[in-house]
Motif scaffolding. Structure first.
Motif, PDB file in Angstrom:
ATOM      1  N   GLU A 115       0.837  -1.205   0.000  1.00 36.80           N
ATOM      2  CA  GLU A 115       0.000   0.000   0.000  1.00 36.80           C
ATOM      3  C   GLU A 115       0.874   1.259   0.000  1.00 36.80           C
ATOM      4  O   GLU A 115       0.595   2.218  -0.719  1.00 36.80           O
ATOM      5  N   MET A 116       1.925   1.240   0.804  1.00 34.29           N
ATOM      6  CA  MET A 116       2.823   2.390   0.859  1.00 34.29           C
ATOM      7  C   MET A 116       3.560   2.562  -0.465  1.00 34.29           C
ATOM      8  O   MET A 116       3.731   3.685  -0.945  1.00 34.29           O
ATOM      9  N   LEU A 117       3.979   1.460  -1.060  1.00 32.53           N
ATOM     10  CA  LEU A 117       4.658   1.528  -2.343  1.00 32.53           C
ATOM     11  C   LEU A 117       3.742   2.122  -3.410  1.00 32.53           C
ATOM     12  O   LEU A 117       4.161   2.966  -4.205  1.00 32.53           O
ATOM     13  N   LYS A 118       2.495   1.727  -3.403  1.00 36.14           N
ATOM     14  CA  LYS A 118       1.533   2.261  -4.367  1.00 36.14           C
ATOM     15  C   LYS A 118       1.386   3.772  -4.204  1.00 36.14           C
ATOM     16  O   LYS A 118       1.369   4.524  -5.179  1.00 36.14           O
ATOM     17  N   GLU A 119       1.294   4.231  -2.959  1.00 36.69           N
ATOM     18  CA  GLU A 119       1.194   5.663  -2.684  1.00 36.69           C
ATOM     19  C   GLU A 119       2.456   6.398  -3.143  1.00 36.69           C
ATOM     20  O   GLU A 119       2.368   7.473  -3.735  1.00 36.69           O
ATOM     21  N   LEU A 120       3.616   5.822  -2.862  1.00 34.03           N
ATOM     22  CA  LEU A 120       4.874   6.430  -3.293  1.00 34.03           C
ATOM     23  C   LEU A 120       4.969   6.506  -4.815  1.00 34.03           C
ATOM     24  O   LEU A 120       5.453   7.495  -5.373  1.00 34.03           O
ATOM     25  N   GLU A 121       4.514   5.465  -5.495  1.00 30.84           N
ATOM     26  CA  GLU A 121       4.533   5.456  -6.956  1.00 30.84           C
ATOM     27  C   GLU A 121       3.668   6.580  -7.523  1.00 30.84           C
ATOM     28  O   GLU A 121       4.079   7.296  -8.435  1.00 30.84           O
ATOM     29  N   MET A 122       2.491   6.756  -6.950  1.00 26.22           N
ATOM     30  CA  MET A 122       1.596   7.823  -7.417  1.00 26.22           C
ATOM     31  C   MET A 122       2.193   9.199  -7.124  1.00 26.22           C
ATOM     32  O   MET A 122       2.158  10.101  -7.968  1.00 26.22           O
ATOM     33  N   TRP A 123       2.742   9.367  -5.926  1.00 27.41           N
ATOM     34  CA  TRP A 123       3.344  10.629  -5.525  1.00 27.41           C
ATOM     35  C   TRP A 123       4.535  10.963  -6.418  1.00 27.41           C
ATOM     36  O   TRP A 123       4.693  12.100  -6.874  1.00 27.41           O
ATOM     37  N   ALA A 124       5.377   9.977  -6.660  1.00 31.47           N
ATOM     38  CA  ALA A 124       6.546  10.176  -7.517  1.00 31.47           C
ATOM     39  C   ALA A 124       6.117  10.580  -8.926  1.00 31.47           C
ATOM     40  O   ALA A 124       6.698  11.497  -9.524  1.00 31.47           O
ATOM     41  N   GLN A 125       5.094   9.949  -9.437  1.00 29.13           N
ATOM     42  CA  GLN A 125       4.603  10.271 -10.774  1.00 29.13           C
ATOM     43  C   GLN A 125       4.108  11.714 -10.829  1.00 29.13           C
ATOM     44  O   GLN A 125       4.393  12.437 -11.782  1.00 29.13           O
TER      45      GLN A 125
END
Length: 58
Positions: A14-24
């Protein structure tokens, strides 16, 4: 530029998914986003330490 050290990071999905969206959103890679966030946290921590030492001297 200093050589970078690689290491394994365990992170929940879940945290990785959030980080991926934030990074994008910030036009960064996930690795770049993590480095940016850590860098900002270190700067903030150093500022708060400096505030603590300057107020102790007063």
């Amino acid at each position: 530029m200093a050589e970078k050290k690689a290491f394994v990071l365990r992170i929940n999905p879940e945290m990785l998914k959030e980080l991926e969206m934030w990074a994008q959103q910030d036009f960064r890679s996930v690795n770049g986003q993590i480095e940016y966030l850590l860098s900002e946290a270190i700067k903030k921590q150093k500022r708060s330490k400096n505030k603590g030492t300057s107020s102790e001297m007063d």
